[in-house]
Scaffold this motif. Sequence first.
Motif, PDB file in Angstrom:
ATOM      1  N   THR A   1       0.833  -1.211   0.000  1.00 50.35           N
ATOM      2  CA  THR A   1       0.000   0.000   0.000  1.00 50.35           C
ATOM      3  C   THR A   1       0.862   1.254   0.000  1.00 50.35           C
ATOM      4  O   THR A   1       0.590   2.204  -0.749  1.00 50.35           O
ATOM      5  CB  THR A   1      -0.925   0.008   1.225  1.00 50.35           C
ATOM      6  N   LEU A   2       1.888   1.280   0.820  1.00 47.74           N
ATOM      7  CA  LEU A   2       2.773   2.450   0.855  1.00 47.74           C
ATOM      8  C   LEU A   2       3.475   2.631  -0.485  1.00 47.74           C
ATOM      9  O   LEU A   2       3.662   3.764  -0.953  1.00 47.74           O
ATOM     10  CB  LEU A   2       3.795   2.291   1.986  1.00 47.74           C
ATOM     11  N   GLY A   3       3.841   1.518  -1.114  1.00 49.69           N
ATOM     12  CA  GLY A   3       4.429   1.609  -2.447  1.00 49.69           C
ATOM     13  C   GLY A   3       3.440   2.153  -3.460  1.00 49.69           C
ATOM     14  O   GLY A   3       3.806   2.953  -4.337  1.00 49.69           O
ATOM     15  N   ALA A   4       2.162   1.728  -3.353  1.00 45.70           N
ATOM     16  CA  ALA A   4       1.129   2.209  -4.267  1.00 45.70           C
ATOM     17  C   ALA A   4       0.880   3.701  -4.083  1.00 45.70           C
ATOM     18  O   ALA A   4       0.706   4.447  -5.060  1.00 45.70           O
ATOM     19  CB  ALA A   4      -0.164   1.428  -4.050  1.00 45.70           C
ATOM     20  N   VAL A   5       0.858   4.160  -2.833  1.00 46.38           N
ATOM     21  CA  VAL A   5       0.677   5.587  -2.561  1.00 46.38           C
ATOM     22  C   VAL A   5       1.843   6.389  -3.129  1.00 46.38           C
ATOM     23  O   VAL A   5       1.647   7.448  -3.761  1.00 46.38           O
ATOM     24  CB  VAL A   5       0.537   5.832  -1.050  1.00 46.38           C
ATOM     25  N   ALA A   6       3.056   5.899  -2.919  1.00 44.47           N
ATOM     26  CA  ALA A   6       4.231   6.598  -3.439  1.00 44.47           C
ATOM     27  C   ALA A   6       4.202   6.646  -4.964  1.00 44.47           C
ATOM     28  O   ALA A   6       4.507   7.691  -5.567  1.00 44.47           O
ATOM     29  CB  ALA A   6       5.504   5.903  -2.953  1.00 44.47           C
ATOM     30  N   LEU A   7       3.842   5.535  -5.602  1.00 41.41           N
ATOM     31  CA  LEU A   7       3.776   5.502  -7.066  1.00 41.41           C
ATOM     32  C   LEU A   7       2.712   6.459  -7.585  1.00 41.41           C
ATOM     33  O   LEU A   7       2.930   7.173  -8.576  1.00 41.41           O
ATOM     34  CB  LEU A   7       3.480   4.078  -7.531  1.00 41.41           C
ATOM     35  N   THR A   8       1.557   6.494  -6.935  1.00 42.09           N
ATOM     36  CA  THR A   8       0.493   7.417  -7.336  1.00 42.09           C
ATOM     37  C   THR A   8       0.951   8.864  -7.218  1.00 42.09           C
ATOM     38  O   THR A   8       0.687   9.692  -8.095  1.00 42.09           O
ATOM     39  CB  THR A   8      -0.758   7.199  -6.464  1.00 42.09           C
ATOM     40  N   LEU A   9       1.646   9.176  -6.132  1.00 40.22           N
ATOM     41  CA  LEU A   9       2.129  10.539  -5.921  1.00 40.22           C
ATOM     42  C   LEU A   9       3.168  10.918  -6.969  1.00 40.22           C
ATOM     43  O   LEU A   9       3.144  12.035  -7.518  1.00 40.22           O
ATOM     44  CB  LEU A   9       2.729  10.661  -4.520  1.00 40.22           C
ATOM     45  N   VAL A  10       4.066   9.996  -7.286  1.00 43.87           N
ATOM     46  CA  VAL A  10       5.094  10.266  -8.297  1.00 43.87           C
ATOM     47  C   VAL A  10       4.461  10.485  -9.671  1.00 43.87           C
ATOM     48  O   VAL A  10       4.805  11.432 -10.392  1.00 43.87           O
ATOM     49  CB  VAL A  10       6.115   9.118  -8.352  1.00 43.87           C
ATOM     50  N   LEU A  11       3.516   9.621 -10.037  1.00 50.07           N
ATOM     51  CA  LEU A  11       2.864   9.757 -11.336  1.00 50.07           C
ATOM     52  C   LEU A  11       2.069  11.062 -11.425  1.00 50.07           C
ATOM     53  O   LEU A  11       2.026  11.703 -12.478  1.00 50.07           O
ATOM     54  CB  LEU A  11       1.952   8.560 -11.596  1.00 50.07           C
ATOM     55  N   GLN A  12       1.445  11.447 -10.313  1.00 50.54           N
ATOM     56  CA  GLN A  12       0.718  12.720 -10.298  1.00 50.54           C
ATOM     57  C   GLN A  12       1.665  13.897 -10.510  1.00 50.54           C
ATOM     58  O   GLN A  12       1.370  14.827 -11.272  1.00 50.54           O
ATOM     59  CB  GLN A  12      -0.035  12.874  -8.975  1.00 50.54           C
ATOM     60  N   PHE A  13       2.797  13.850  -9.835  1.00 44.48           N
ATOM     61  CA  PHE A  13       3.765  14.938  -9.989  1.00 44.48           C
ATOM     62  C   PHE A  13       4.289  15.004 -11.417  1.00 44.48           C
ATOM     63  O   PHE A  13       4.355  16.083 -12.024  1.00 44.48           O
ATOM     64  CB  PHE A  13       4.931  14.734  -9.011  1.00 44.48           C
ATOM     65  N   VAL A  14       4.637  13.852 -11.963  1.00 46.14           N
ATOM     66  CA  VAL A  14       5.228  13.821 -13.303  1.00 46.14           C
ATOM     67  C   VAL A  14       4.229  14.275 -14.358  1.00 46.14           C
ATOM     68  O   VAL A  14       4.569  15.055 -15.256  1.00 46.14           O
ATOM     69  CB  VAL A  14       5.760  12.412 -13.627  1.00 46.14           C
ATOM     70  N   GLN A  15       2.972  13.798 -14.247  1.00 43.54           N
ATOM     71  CA  GLN A  15       2.013  14.144 -15.293  1.00 43.54           C
ATOM     72  C   GLN A  15       1.595  15.616 -15.251  1.00 43.54           C
ATOM     73  O   GLN A  15       1.025  16.127 -16.206  1.00 43.54           O
ATOM     74  CB  GLN A  15       0.783  13.246 -15.211  1.00 43.54           C
ATOM     75  N   ASN A  16       1.887  16.290 -14.163  1.00 47.07           N
ATOM     76  CA  ASN A  16       1.589  17.724 -14.084  1.00 47.07           C
ATOM     77  C   ASN A  16       2.742  18.601 -14.561  1.00 47.07           C
ATOM     78  O   ASN A  16       2.632  19.830 -14.506  1.00 47.07           O
ATOM     79  CB  ASN A  16       1.213  18.104 -12.651  1.00 47.07           C
ATOM     80  N   GLN A  17       3.814  17.964 -15.012  1.00 44.31           N
ATOM     81  CA  GLN A  17       4.932  18.697 -15.573  1.00 44.31           C
ATOM     82  C   GLN A  17       4.828  18.693 -17.099  1.00 44.31           C
ATOM     83  O   GLN A  17       4.374  17.714 -17.695  1.00 44.31           O
ATOM     84  CB  GLN A  17       6.262  18.075 -15.151  1.00 44.31           C
ATOM     85  N   SER A  18       5.246  19.781 -17.703  1.00 39.69           N
ATOM     86  CA  SER A  18       5.178  19.869 -19.167  1.00 39.69           C
ATOM     87  C   SER A  18       5.990  18.776 -19.840  1.00 39.69           C
ATOM     88  O   SER A  18       5.630  18.288 -20.908  1.00 39.69           O
ATOM     89  CB  SER A  18       5.681  21.245 -19.618  1.00 39.69           C
ATOM     90  N   TRP A  19       7.073  18.350 -19.189  1.00 46.32           N
ATOM     91  CA  TRP A  19       7.942  17.331 -19.768  1.00 46.32           C
ATOM     92  C   TRP A  19       7.474  15.911 -19.472  1.00 46.32           C
ATOM     93  O   TRP A  19       7.971  14.955 -20.073  1.00 46.32           O
ATOM     94  CB  TRP A  19       9.367  17.498 -19.253  1.00 46.32           C
ATOM     95  N   GLY A  20       6.520  15.767 -18.520  1.00 48.17           N
ATOM     96  CA  GLY A  20       6.151  14.415 -18.102  1.00 48.17           C
ATOM     97  C   GLY A  20       4.752  13.975 -18.465  1.00 48.17           C
ATOM     98  O   GLY A  20       4.419  12.792 -18.355  1.00 48.17           O
ATOM     99  N   TYR A  21       3.897  14.920 -18.891  1.00 44.33           N
ATOM    100  CA  TYR A  21       2.504  14.581 -19.159  1.00 44.33           C
ATOM    101  C   TYR A  21       2.372  13.477 -20.200  1.00 44.33           C
ATOM    102  O   TYR A  21       1.700  12.461 -19.967  1.00 44.33           O
ATOM    103  CB  TYR A  21       1.736  15.817 -19.616  1.00 44.33           C
ATOM    104  N   HIS A  22       2.992  13.636 -21.335  1.00 45.56           N
ATOM    105  CA  HIS A  22       2.856  12.648 -22.412  1.00 45.56           C
ATOM    106  C   HIS A  22       3.486  11.309 -22.030  1.00 45.56           C
ATOM    107  O   HIS A  22       2.995  10.248 -22.429  1.00 45.56           O
ATOM    108  CB  HIS A  22       3.471  13.187 -23.702  1.00 45.56           C
ATOM    109  N   ALA A  23       4.547  11.353 -21.234  1.00 48.00           N
ATOM    110  CA  ALA A  23       5.185  10.109 -20.801  1.00 48.00           C
ATOM    111  C   ALA A  23       4.227   9.279 -19.945  1.00 48.00           C
ATOM    112  O   ALA A  23       4.085   8.067 -20.138  1.00 48.00           O
ATOM    113  CB  ALA A  23       6.464  10.417 -20.033  1.00 48.00           C
ATOM    114  N   VAL A  24       3.557   9.936 -18.998  1.00 50.29           N
ATOM    115  CA  VAL A  24       2.605   9.222 -18.143  1.00 50.29           C
ATOM    116  C   VAL A  24       1.417   8.716 -18.956  1.00 50.29           C
ATOM    117  O   VAL A  24       0.947   7.585 -18.777  1.00 50.29           O
ATOM    118  CB  VAL A  24       2.127  10.131 -16.988  1.00 50.29           C
TER     119      VAL A  24
END
Length: 236
Positions: free
Chosen positions: A38-61
């Motif tokens: 669960t802690l790994g899932a929360v961390a992964l969700t948080l990382v993906l949220q951060f990345v997809q909100n960046q101009s360089w990471g949206y398309h990657a996610v």
Amino acid sequence: MSKAGAGLRRAAGAEWGPLLSTVWSALTAAKLRALPMTLGAVALTLVLQFVQNQSWGYHAVQNIGSVQAYEHLWLALLRTPLSLFVPALDLPVWGALAQVLAVFGIAEICIGWRQTLLVAYAATLAGTMYARIGLWIGPGGPIGLPDSDKFVVDTGPSAAVVGLAVFVCWRYRARFTCVAVVVAMLVEVAFIKNNLAGKEHVAAVLVVLVLCVAWDWWRPRKPLDTQYASGREHPW
């Protein structure tokens, strides 16, 4: 305590007692060590949220975890496992994180991390497949979808969260809570969100209920009083 209060307490104990006892025992004994997945899932969700909100990471996610019904099925199936942890862009990420932490955490303690991921994936996959079936039916049917929905991104962690809630409540005989979750999803579609996400939640619930019935038929549950107090023993 009044008779009404005592009766309410007995009802609450019958509904949530075994579930809360299992969760409390595990957290008391191991604390956060009881929730590694669960802690790994929360961390992964948080990382993906951060990345997809960046101009360089949206398309990657989007390329690795975004599922849309117009895409080839094989591509959707490849992306579906990671799509569990890609939160919707139009909803507060903290809501998704809280849902994953609470529901995934309870499920991990009660049914183990392997079954948690299996049920979560089945619920999410149900939504993915429903979107394609709904588009094939078209807007004329009660469970159909308009053609424009083929470009809508599938629901993220929410379908998995709903499916896990139903599964855990079923396994631990929290019948009224299980019914309440199912009814809430139906009400959501009927009166609040008659959209792809709402209908995918209903599809997830229906598939998980089928899994619950199939599991009970294949492997009947043992009495709840046979489980140990460690929180790691399962009631079947």
